[in-house]
Design a protein around this motif. Structure first.
Motif, short mmCIF file in Angstrom:
data_model
loop_
_atom_site.label_atom_id
_atom_site.label_comp_id
_atom_site.label_asym_id
_atom_site.label_seq_id
_atom_site.Cartn_x
_atom_site.Cartn_y
_atom_site.Cartn_z
N MET A 132 -0.42 -7.48 -26.33
CA MET A 132 -0.22 -7.57 -25.21
C MET A 132 1.49 -7.46 -24.86
SD MET A 132 -2.57 -10.02 -23.21
CE MET A 132 -4.14 -9.50 -22.21
N ILE A 133 1.99 -7.29 -23.79
CA ILE A 133 3.32 -7.50 -23.35
C ILE A 133 3.30 -7.99 -22.14
CG2 ILE A 133 5.74 -6.74 -23.04
CD1 ILE A 133 5.13 -4.20 -24.50
N PRO A 134 3.57 -9.43 -21.84
CA PRO A 134 3.28 -10.10 -20.58
C PRO A 134 4.65 -9.93 -19.73
CG PRO A 134 3.82 -11.66 -22.25
CD PRO A 134 3.82 -10.40 -22.85
N ILE A 135 4.53 -9.15 -18.82
CA ILE A 135 6.14 -8.89 -17.92
C ILE A 135 5.78 -9.57 -16.65
CG2 ILE A 135 7.79 -7.20 -17.15
CD1 ILE A 135 6.54 -5.38 -19.56
N LYS A 136 6.86 -10.00 -16.15
CA LYS A 136 6.94 -10.57 -14.72
C LYS A 136 8.27 -10.35 -14.21
CE LYS A 136 7.69 -15.02 -13.95
NZ LYS A 136 7.69 -16.43 -13.72
N ILE A 137 8.45 -10.79 -12.79
CA ILE A 137 9.50 -10.27 -12.15
C ILE A 137 10.14 -11.81 -12.15
CG2 ILE A 137 10.56 -9.72 -9.86
CD1 ILE A 137 8.45 -7.86 -9.38
N ALA A 138 11.31 -11.94 -12.67
CA ALA A 138 12.07 -13.44 -12.76
C ALA A 138 13.11 -13.46 -11.70
CB ALA A 138 12.84 -13.47 -14.21
N LYS A 139 13.60 -12.31 -11.27
CA LYS A 139 14.72 -12.59 -10.24
C LYS A 139 14.69 -11.24 -9.30
CE LYS A 139 17.78 -15.66 -12.70
NZ LYS A 139 19.25 -15.67 -13.40
N CYS A 140 14.98 -11.44 -8.16
CA CYS A 140 15.03 -10.32 -7.09
C CYS A 140 15.97 -10.66 -5.95
CB CYS A 140 13.58 -9.86 -6.91
SG CYS A 140 13.87 -8.13 -5.78
N ASN A 141 16.50 -9.86 -5.42
CA ASN A 141 17.44 -10.07 -4.22
C ASN A 141 16.59 -10.14 -3.00
OD1 ASN A 141 17.49 -7.25 -4.70
ND2 ASN A 141 19.13 -7.29 -3.07
N PHE A 142 15.28 -9.43 -3.17
CA PHE A 142 14.34 -9.62 -2.02
C PHE A 142 13.22 -10.78 -2.21
CE2 PHE A 142 16.17 -5.78 -1.16
CZ PHE A 142 15.70 -5.11 -0.02
N PRO A 143 12.64 -11.35 -1.30
CA PRO A 143 11.61 -12.22 -1.74
C PRO A 143 10.35 -11.85 -2.50
CG PRO A 143 11.98 -12.34 0.59
CD PRO A 143 12.65 -10.93 0.08
N LYS B 251 5.55 4.91 -22.09
CA LYS B 251 4.78 4.66 -21.27
C LYS B 251 5.52 4.08 -20.01
CE LYS B 251 1.08 6.33 -22.94
NZ LYS B 251 0.62 7.47 -22.51
N HIS B 252 4.99 3.99 -18.90
CA HIS B 252 5.75 3.36 -17.62
C HIS B 252 4.98 2.17 -16.99
CE1 HIS B 252 7.71 7.36 -18.16
NE2 HIS B 252 8.72 6.71 -17.77
N ILE B 253 5.73 1.20 -16.37
CA ILE B 253 4.99 0.43 -15.44
C ILE B 253 5.65 0.83 -14.41
CG2 ILE B 253 4.56 -1.44 -17.42
CD1 ILE B 253 7.07 -3.10 -16.36
N SER B 254 5.14 0.27 -13.05
CA SER B 254 5.66 0.49 -11.68
C SER B 254 6.04 -0.82 -11.11
CB SER B 254 4.70 1.43 -10.78
OG SER B 254 4.69 2.72 -11.47
N LEU B 255 7.29 -1.02 -10.30
CA LEU B 255 7.58 -2.09 -9.57
C LEU B 255 7.87 -1.53 -8.20
CD1 LEU B 255 10.62 -3.43 -11.69
CD2 LEU B 255 8.16 -4.13 -11.85
N CYS B 256 7.34 -2.16 -7.18
CA CYS B 256 7.32 -1.76 -5.58
C CYS B 256 7.65 -2.72 -4.68
CB CYS B 256 5.81 -1.11 -5.35
SG CYS B 256 4.48 -2.72 -5.18
N VAL B 257 8.09 -2.36 -3.61
CA VAL B 257 8.26 -3.10 -2.53
C VAL B 257 7.44 -2.79 -1.19
CG1 VAL B 257 10.79 -3.39 -3.12
CG2 VAL B 257 10.16 -1.63 -1.46
N SER B 258 7.06 -3.84 -0.74
CA SER B 258 6.20 -3.66 0.59
C SER B 258 6.63 -4.10 1.84
CB SER B 258 4.82 -4.10 0.28
OG SER B 258 4.90 -5.67 0.19
N GLY B 259 6.57 -3.45 3.02
CA GLY B 259 6.78 -3.95 4.22
C GLY B 259 6.65 -2.78 5.41
N SER B 260 6.70 -3.15 6.44
CA SER B 260 6.20 -2.00 7.51
C SER B 260 7.47 -0.97 7.74
CB SER B 260 6.45 -2.84 9.06
OG SER B 260 7.41 -3.56 9.27
N GLN B 261 8.59 -1.32 7.17
CA GLN B 261 9.87 -0.40 7.32
C GLN B 261 10.35 -0.53 5.97
OE1 GLN B 261 12.50 -2.06 10.04
NE2 GLN B 261 11.42 -1.27 11.89
N ALA B 262 11.04 0.84 5.73
CA ALA B 262 11.81 1.20 4.32
C ALA B 262 12.87 0.21 4.24
CB ALA B 262 12.18 2.68 4.38
#
Length: 223
Positions: free
Chosen positions: A94-105, A11-22
């Motif tokens: 349950m599997i409790p998943i979070k973003i721990a680190k990222c080079n984006f905010p 199965k898959h989970i999705s991670l995303c970035v958001s903003g006005s530009q790519a």
């Protein structure tokens, strides 16, 4: 997420970035798990429930906790490999998943995704049932029953004498139906303590219909 028993699947989970530009550079994401979130969820939403969510055993799943979301892309999919044969169909996981680190905010650093599963097979679901019975008491009745997936070809239902379709009633009132996928013949056996004999029948896949017969001796020894 539906889990089709008993095979291993992805199965898959999705991670995303958001903003006005790519984005013009890769997002390097590190995932982690926050087990205390399960306790918080159970307290808030299942406080009065007999059965609460458990952390899925680590031996039953795996995923890569280092993810690269390539520049210019809005989403990255993370595969989670689950081995359903190592799980109990009557338990809540349950599997409790979070973003721990990222080079984006990270917009919400304390957010946790609670990944849950639901065990199914092609024979499970909610059915309208009609029964006639003879012996100590003659009669007929109709009722809605849930057929719970136990393995790839077996579903469990509860005898009509079970007031509630709860795990607590499974041992006394649970009945297994195992379907032979080659012939659609059905064997009817006790899930645990339910006194079932001479059980057999047929499954009709076109209408998702079962026609079965069996002998049942209740807790007062009436057959």
């Amino acid at each position: 997420t539906k889990i089709y028993l008993p095979r291993q699947l992805i199965k898959h989970i999705s991670l995303c970035v958001s903003g006005s530009q790519a984005t013009t550079s890769d997002a390097n994401i590190v995932l982690a798990e926050n087990d205390t979130t399960i306790s918080i969820y159970n307290y808030k939403y299942r406080f009065d429930e007999a059965y609460k969510y458990l952390k899925m055993p680590s031996s039953a799943y795996s995923y890569d906790n280092s993810v690269i979301l390539n520049a210019g892309n809005a989403y990255a999919r993370v595969p989670i490999v689950i081995d359903a044969t190592k799980l109990n169909p009557d338990s809540l996981y349950m599997i409790p998943i979070k973003i721990a680190k990222c080079n984006f905010p990270i917009v919400e650093s304390d957010s946790v995704m609670l990944f849950t599963i639901n065990f199914v097979n092609k024979y499970s679901g909610t059915y309208n049932t009609a029964a006639t019975y003879s012996g100590a008491n003659n009669g007929s009745l109709s009722q809605t029953r849930t057929l719970k997936a136990i393995d790839a070809n077996t579903v469990r239902f509860y005898m009509y004498s079970a007031a509630n379709e709860t795990v607590d009633n499974a041992a006394k009132y649970g009945v297994d139906m195992t379907i032979d996928p080659a012939t659609n013949n059905v064997s009817v056996t006790p899930f645990s303590q339910c006194n079932i004999t001479n059980g057999s029948g047929t499954y009709y896949p076109n209408g998702k219909k079962y026609v079965v017969t069996f002998s049942y001796t209740d807790l007062s020894n009436k057959t």
